[in-house]
Design a protein around this motif. Sequence first.
Motif, PDB file in Angstrom:
ATOM      1  N   PHE A 113       0.846  -1.196   0.000  1.00 21.22           N
ATOM      2  CA  PHE A 113       0.000   0.000   0.000  1.00 21.22           C
ATOM      3  C   PHE A 113       0.876   1.239   0.000  1.00 21.22           C
ATOM      4  O   PHE A 113       1.946   1.260   0.611  1.00 21.22           O
ATOM      5  N   ALA A 114       0.395   2.271  -0.699  1.00 20.31           N
ATOM      6  CA  ALA A 114       0.938   3.619  -0.588  1.00 20.31           C
ATOM      7  C   ALA A 114      -0.231   4.584  -0.719  1.00 20.31           C
ATOM      8  O   ALA A 114      -1.147   4.341  -1.512  1.00 20.31           O
ATOM      9  N   PRO A 115      -0.250   5.655   0.055  1.00 17.09           N
ATOM     10  CA  PRO A 115      -1.326   6.639  -0.087  1.00 17.09           C
ATOM     11  C   PRO A 115      -1.411   7.143  -1.523  1.00 17.09           C
ATOM     12  O   PRO A 115      -0.396   7.329  -2.196  1.00 17.09           O
ATOM     13  N   LYS A 116      -2.630   7.369  -1.984  1.00 18.67           N
ATOM     14  CA  LYS A 116      -2.868   7.691  -3.395  1.00 18.67           C
ATOM     15  C   LYS A 116      -2.052   8.888  -3.866  1.00 18.67           C
ATOM     16  O   LYS A 116      -1.437   8.857  -4.935  1.00 18.67           O
ATOM     17  N   ASP A 117      -2.047   9.964  -3.091  1.00 13.80           N
ATOM     18  CA  ASP A 117      -1.329  11.163  -3.521  1.00 13.80           C
ATOM     19  C   ASP A 117       0.157  10.900  -3.680  1.00 13.80           C
ATOM     20  O   ASP A 117       0.799  11.427  -4.600  1.00 13.80           O
ATOM     21  N   ASP A 129       5.295  11.169   5.590  1.00 11.46           N
ATOM     22  CA  ASP A 129       4.284  10.275   6.160  1.00 11.46           C
ATOM     23  C   ASP A 129       3.870   9.209   5.148  1.00 11.46           C
ATOM     24  O   ASP A 129       3.692   8.037   5.507  1.00 11.46           O
ATOM     25  N   GLY A 130       3.717   9.611   3.884  1.00 11.81           N
ATOM     26  CA  GLY A 130       3.338   8.652   2.857  1.00 11.81           C
ATOM     27  C   GLY A 130       4.411   7.607   2.622  1.00 11.81           C
ATOM     28  O   GLY A 130       4.115   6.416   2.464  1.00 11.81           O
ATOM     29  N   ARG A 136       5.969   0.835   5.876  1.00 12.96           N
ATOM     30  CA  ARG A 136       5.410   0.102   7.034  1.00 12.96           C
ATOM     31  C   ARG A 136       4.545  -1.070   6.583  1.00 12.96           C
ATOM     32  O   ARG A 136       4.679  -2.193   7.071  1.00 12.96           O
ATOM     33  N   ILE A 137       3.636  -0.789   5.641  1.00 11.39           N
ATOM     34  CA  ILE A 137       2.687  -1.819   5.220  1.00 11.39           C
ATOM     35  C   ILE A 137       3.321  -2.790   4.230  1.00 11.39           C
ATOM     36  O   ILE A 137       3.124  -4.010   4.329  1.00 11.39           O
ATOM     37  N   SER A 138       4.084  -2.278   3.294  1.00 11.22           N
ATOM     38  CA  SER A 138       4.586  -3.097   2.194  1.00 11.22           C
ATOM     39  C   SER A 138       5.832  -3.895   2.537  1.00 11.22           C
ATOM     40  O   SER A 138       6.067  -4.955   1.941  1.00 11.22           O
ATOM     41  N   VAL A 139       6.647  -3.391   3.473  1.00 10.32           N
ATOM     42  CA  VAL A 139       7.946  -4.015   3.752  1.00 10.32           C
ATOM     43  C   VAL A 139       8.058  -4.470   5.206  1.00 10.32           C
ATOM     44  O   VAL A 139       8.324  -5.650   5.471  1.00 10.32           O
ATOM     45  N   TYR A 140       7.862  -3.555   6.123  1.00  9.97           N
ATOM     46  CA  TYR A 140       8.084  -3.905   7.525  1.00  9.97           C
ATOM     47  C   TYR A 140       7.150  -5.015   7.994  1.00  9.97           C
ATOM     48  O   TYR A 140       7.536  -5.839   8.825  1.00  9.97           O
ATOM     49  N   SER A 141       5.946  -5.059   7.427  1.00  7.50           N
ATOM     50  CA  SER A 141       5.020  -6.126   7.815  1.00  7.50           C
ATOM     51  C   SER A 141       5.590  -7.506   7.489  1.00  7.50           C
ATOM     52  O   SER A 141       5.320  -8.482   8.194  1.00  7.50           O
TER      53      SER A 141
END
Length: 273
Positions: A113-117, A129-130, A136-141
Amino acid sequence: MSETAHDPLATVWNPDDRISDMLQGLRGLVIGVANESSIAFGCAAKLRAFGAEVALTYADARTRDFVAPLAEQIGASMLLPFNVEQPGELEAVFARIKHDWGRLDFVVHSIAFAPKDDLHGRVIDCSADGFARAMRISVYSFLELARAAEPLMTSGGALLTMSYYGADKVVSNYNVMGLAKASLQAAVRYLSAELGDKNIRVYAVSPGPLRTRAASGIAHFDELIEAALSRSPGHRLVDIAEIGRVVAFLVGGGASGMTGDTIYVDAGLHNVA
């Protein structure tokens, strides 16, 4: 097979057509099923078809409505809530697996995931932050899942994640997700070195472009699809069943001499300049 040739469910899962018992006795967790077109569902269905038991997760109540029928269809052993941004949910998933199974043989991580903007903008303009949330979501998880799975992989195991060619080369409109996937592939190499003495193998699987819910967030995604059809040998896309079969191979003993690799499942697209 073109992306419109067959119904995804009929292609991926036929309960009367068990492939083999190659993975009989293995138990694993598959993260990232959102609907019947998800790469994670192709993986889960083929792992079941080869005899493995699987636990699936869903990100929220709305997603559960889509995932629950799929879990029932393939005979998943567990269906558990798991959102990587919600404290305590990862711990609850692994506590349940430890209680019910006592061990774990594989994990398939298929979330990004990445924020749309930030995803639609230039990499140089990505917000702090983006960028942090994408990583955080795509790698650290994936690191979190590996850390939680390690003590349960008492007889070794396999950790797999999903990457994309945009980690290797600049792909138009892939933007900050290219940075995340490059980091993810580096994580695969480092984890393979750290966990090798425990017989835990680690892989990134790099599919070609597919029409999934996650991919729909990429700007001008239809252009990526058309380019893949035009440039790949055979002028075709891969499907989630083909990805699932490769994942089943990597989980099984046939891949025992491999670790730390990125495996391309893109109909040869990455070989074409």
